[in-house]
Design a protein around this motif. Structure first.
Motif, short mmCIF file in Angstrom:
data_model
loop_
_atom_site.label_atom_id
_atom_site.label_comp_id
_atom_site.label_asym_id
_atom_site.label_seq_id
_atom_site.Cartn_x
_atom_site.Cartn_y
_atom_site.Cartn_z
N SER A 187 0.83 -1.21 0.00
CA SER A 187 0.00 0.00 0.00
C SER A 187 0.86 1.25 0.00
CB SER A 187 -0.91 0.01 1.23
OG SER A 187 -1.78 -1.09 1.23
N PRO A 188 0.79 2.06 -1.07
CA PRO A 188 1.61 3.28 -1.11
C PRO A 188 1.25 4.28 -0.02
CG PRO A 188 0.04 3.22 -2.93
CD PRO A 188 0.00 1.87 -2.29
N GLY A 189 0.00 4.25 0.42
CA GLY A 189 -0.41 5.17 1.48
C GLY A 189 -0.07 4.69 2.87
N PHE A 190 0.35 3.42 2.99
CA PHE A 190 0.65 2.83 4.29
C PHE A 190 1.87 1.91 4.15
CE2 PHE A 190 -3.87 3.45 3.63
CZ PHE A 190 -4.24 4.23 4.72
N PRO A 191 3.03 2.46 3.81
CA PRO A 191 4.20 1.62 3.53
C PRO A 191 4.69 0.86 4.76
CG PRO A 191 4.81 3.94 3.63
CD PRO A 191 3.31 3.90 3.68
N THR A 192 5.11 -0.37 4.53
CA THR A 192 5.68 -1.20 5.58
C THR A 192 7.21 -1.11 5.52
OG1 THR A 192 3.83 -2.75 5.44
CG2 THR A 192 5.85 -3.55 6.50
N ALA A 232 -24.21 -14.56 -9.23
CA ALA A 232 -25.62 -14.15 -9.21
C ALA A 232 -26.44 -14.99 -8.23
CB ALA A 232 -26.21 -14.24 -10.61
N GLN A 233 -25.90 -16.15 -7.84
CA GLN A 233 -26.61 -17.05 -6.92
C GLN A 233 -26.38 -16.69 -5.46
OE1 GLN A 233 -25.61 -21.19 -7.84
NE2 GLN A 233 -25.12 -20.59 -9.93
N VAL A 234 -25.45 -15.80 -5.18
CA VAL A 234 -25.09 -15.48 -3.79
C VAL A 234 -26.25 -14.76 -3.11
CG1 VAL A 234 -23.53 -14.18 -2.29
CG2 VAL A 234 -22.62 -15.40 -4.29
N THR A 235 -26.64 -15.26 -1.95
CA THR A 235 -27.73 -14.65 -1.19
C THR A 235 -27.27 -14.01 0.11
OG1 THR A 235 -28.18 -16.80 -0.13
CG2 THR A 235 -29.42 -16.26 -2.13
N ALA A 236 -26.03 -14.26 0.53
CA ALA A 236 -25.54 -13.70 1.79
C ALA A 236 -25.35 -12.19 1.67
CB ALA A 236 -24.20 -14.35 2.15
N PRO A 237 -25.63 -11.44 2.72
CA PRO A 237 -25.31 -10.01 2.72
C PRO A 237 -23.82 -9.83 2.46
CG PRO A 237 -26.66 -10.57 4.63
CD PRO A 237 -26.25 -11.87 3.99
N THR A 238 -23.48 -9.07 1.44
CA THR A 238 -22.10 -9.05 0.95
C THR A 238 -21.48 -7.65 0.99
OG1 THR A 238 -22.52 -10.93 -0.51
CG2 THR A 238 -20.61 -9.56 -1.03
N LEU A 239 -20.26 -7.61 1.48
CA LEU A 239 -19.45 -6.39 1.50
C LEU A 239 -18.20 -6.66 0.68
CD1 LEU A 239 -18.75 -3.54 2.66
CD2 LEU A 239 -17.68 -4.74 4.60
N VAL A 240 -17.92 -5.79 -0.30
CA VAL A 240 -16.72 -5.91 -1.12
C VAL A 240 -15.83 -4.71 -0.84
CG1 VAL A 240 -15.81 -6.05 -3.46
CG2 VAL A 240 -17.98 -7.15 -2.92
N LEU A 241 -14.61 -4.97 -0.39
CA LEU A 241 -13.65 -3.92 -0.04
C LEU A 241 -12.44 -4.02 -0.95
CD1 LEU A 241 -13.81 -4.31 3.85
CD2 LEU A 241 -14.90 -2.52 2.49
N HIS A 242 -11.94 -2.87 -1.40
CA HIS A 242 -10.81 -2.89 -2.32
C HIS A 242 -10.00 -1.61 -2.19
CE1 HIS A 242 -9.74 -5.69 -5.69
NE2 HIS A 242 -8.80 -4.78 -5.83
N GLY A 243 -8.69 -1.75 -2.39
CA GLY A 243 -7.81 -0.59 -2.37
C GLY A 243 -7.80 0.14 -3.70
N GLY A 271 -5.23 4.82 -0.88
CA GLY A 271 -3.87 4.49 -0.46
C GLY A 271 -3.63 3.03 -0.18
N MET A 272 -4.65 2.19 -0.30
CA MET A 272 -4.51 0.76 -0.02
C MET A 272 -4.09 0.01 -1.27
SD MET A 272 -7.53 -1.88 1.18
CE MET A 272 -7.39 -3.66 0.93
N GLY A 279 -2.54 0.68 9.05
CA GLY A 279 -3.46 1.71 8.59
C GLY A 279 -4.59 1.16 7.75
N VAL A 280 -4.27 0.17 6.92
CA VAL A 280 -5.30 -0.48 6.10
C VAL A 280 -6.24 -1.30 6.97
CG1 VAL A 280 -5.68 -2.31 4.39
CG2 VAL A 280 -4.02 -0.50 3.93
N VAL A 281 -5.68 -2.04 7.93
CA VAL A 281 -6.50 -2.85 8.84
C VAL A 281 -7.50 -1.97 9.57
CG1 VAL A 281 -6.44 -4.19 10.98
CG2 VAL A 281 -4.86 -4.73 9.13
#
Length: 298
Positions: A187-192, A232-243, A271-272, A279-281
């Motif tokens: 992550s350029p915004g959170f370098p290790t 399209a078959q997924v029924t679970a409440p879904t959260l998609v997170l991306h940098g 920045g992720m 920072g990302v966590v």
């Protein structure tokens, strides 16, 4: 601890083993070639402190879980050519097999349902779990992952160069190569800091060094050509997170995943890249904990 899941040996870590209080479970699935220790301890602890039982495990062929060397070492050059040409790939095992392993972990621990969270390849496996066993999910969270649809953006040229630069022989050469790759996708915004990065890579190699397993997992990813349509078959409440700065799996891949899952919510993080620094966590947890809590409350 070692358990038997889907008829194979899987190494598991559980924050509340044998819990009988009804504490909701969060099941974490790690990415390509990464062991359960790649989940940041602070992330695991924060989820546990929020009232959840956290279960993580080594995927098959990695870490302390069962290895599959008897299935042979695949040729990435040949399998990659077949992928480019759209030819059928016959993997040693599939992401669906790995999803069955995941359900097997729940079965072995006598967990009826869980919030299933996956990063990168782990997100792909989590998606497959949501299709394979919809009744076992309280929710789905797919992080820095992809639907696997054809035509999505690929890794940046800089990352591709590192990927194609195969390491020399021996553990130290592999550690050096992995450290270079993790630095390239970070992550350029959170370098290790490099010393910290190399320390984590060395600790993972000391725990288990098994590069053949990574190759077989890569082929399983390439062979999973039907997942995008199956979402399209997924029924679970879904959260998609991306940098927004992910150079390995570009953000468009996460956006595509969210579009394919009915009712999915997409959130991007400035920045992720493609790693889990503190920072990302912190930013991921700001979305994940409310997602778990809201789902548990419904």
């Amino acid at each position: 601890m070692k358990i038997k899941a889907n008829n194979i040996d899987i190494e598991v870590e559980d924050t509340h083993p044998g819990d009988t209080t009804g504490r909701p479970v969060v099941l974490l699935i790690m990415g390509l070639g990464m062991q359960l220790i790649a989940w940041p301890p602070a992330m695991v602890q924060s989820i546990a402190d929020a009232g959840f039982r956290v279960v993580r495990f080594d995927n098959r062929d990695i870490g302390l879980s069962q290895h599959f060397d008897h299935l042979g070492k695949p040729s990435l050059l040949w399998e990659g050519l077949k992928f480019r040409l759209g030819w059928r790939i016959r993997p040693p095992y599939s992401l669906e097999d790995m999803a069955a392993d995941t359900v097997g972990v729940l079965d072995a621990l006598k967990i009826a349902q869980a919030h299933v969270v996956g990063v990168s390849m782990g997100g792909m496996v989590a998606q497959r779990v949501a299709v394979l066993a919809p009744g076992r999910l309280l929710s789905l969270s797919s992080i820095m992952s992809s639907s696997g649809a054809r035509g999505l953006p690929e890794a940046s040229p800089a990352v591709t160069r590192v990927l194609l630069n195969r390491p020399g022989k021996g553990v130290q050469a592999a550690v050096d190569h992995t450290a270079r790759l993790l630095k390239a996708i970070g992550s350029p915004g959170f370098p290790t800091p490099e010393a910290e990065l190399r320390g984590k890579v060395a600790a993972a190699a000391q725990r288990s060094f098994h590069p053949q397993g990574v190759l077989r997992q890569m082929v399983a990813i390439a062979a999973d050509s039907t997942r995008a349509a199956a979402l399209a078959q997924v029924t679970a409440p879904t959260l998609v997170l991306h940098g927004k700065a992910d150079p390995l799996v570009p953000m468009a891949c996460g956006q595509d995943t969210a579009k394919r899952i009915p009712g999915a919510r997409f959130e991007s993080i400035e920045g992720m890249g493609h790693d889990l620094p503190p920072g990302v966590v912190e930013r991921l947890l700001a979305f994940l904990i409310p997602h778990f809590t809201a789902t548990a409350a419904t």
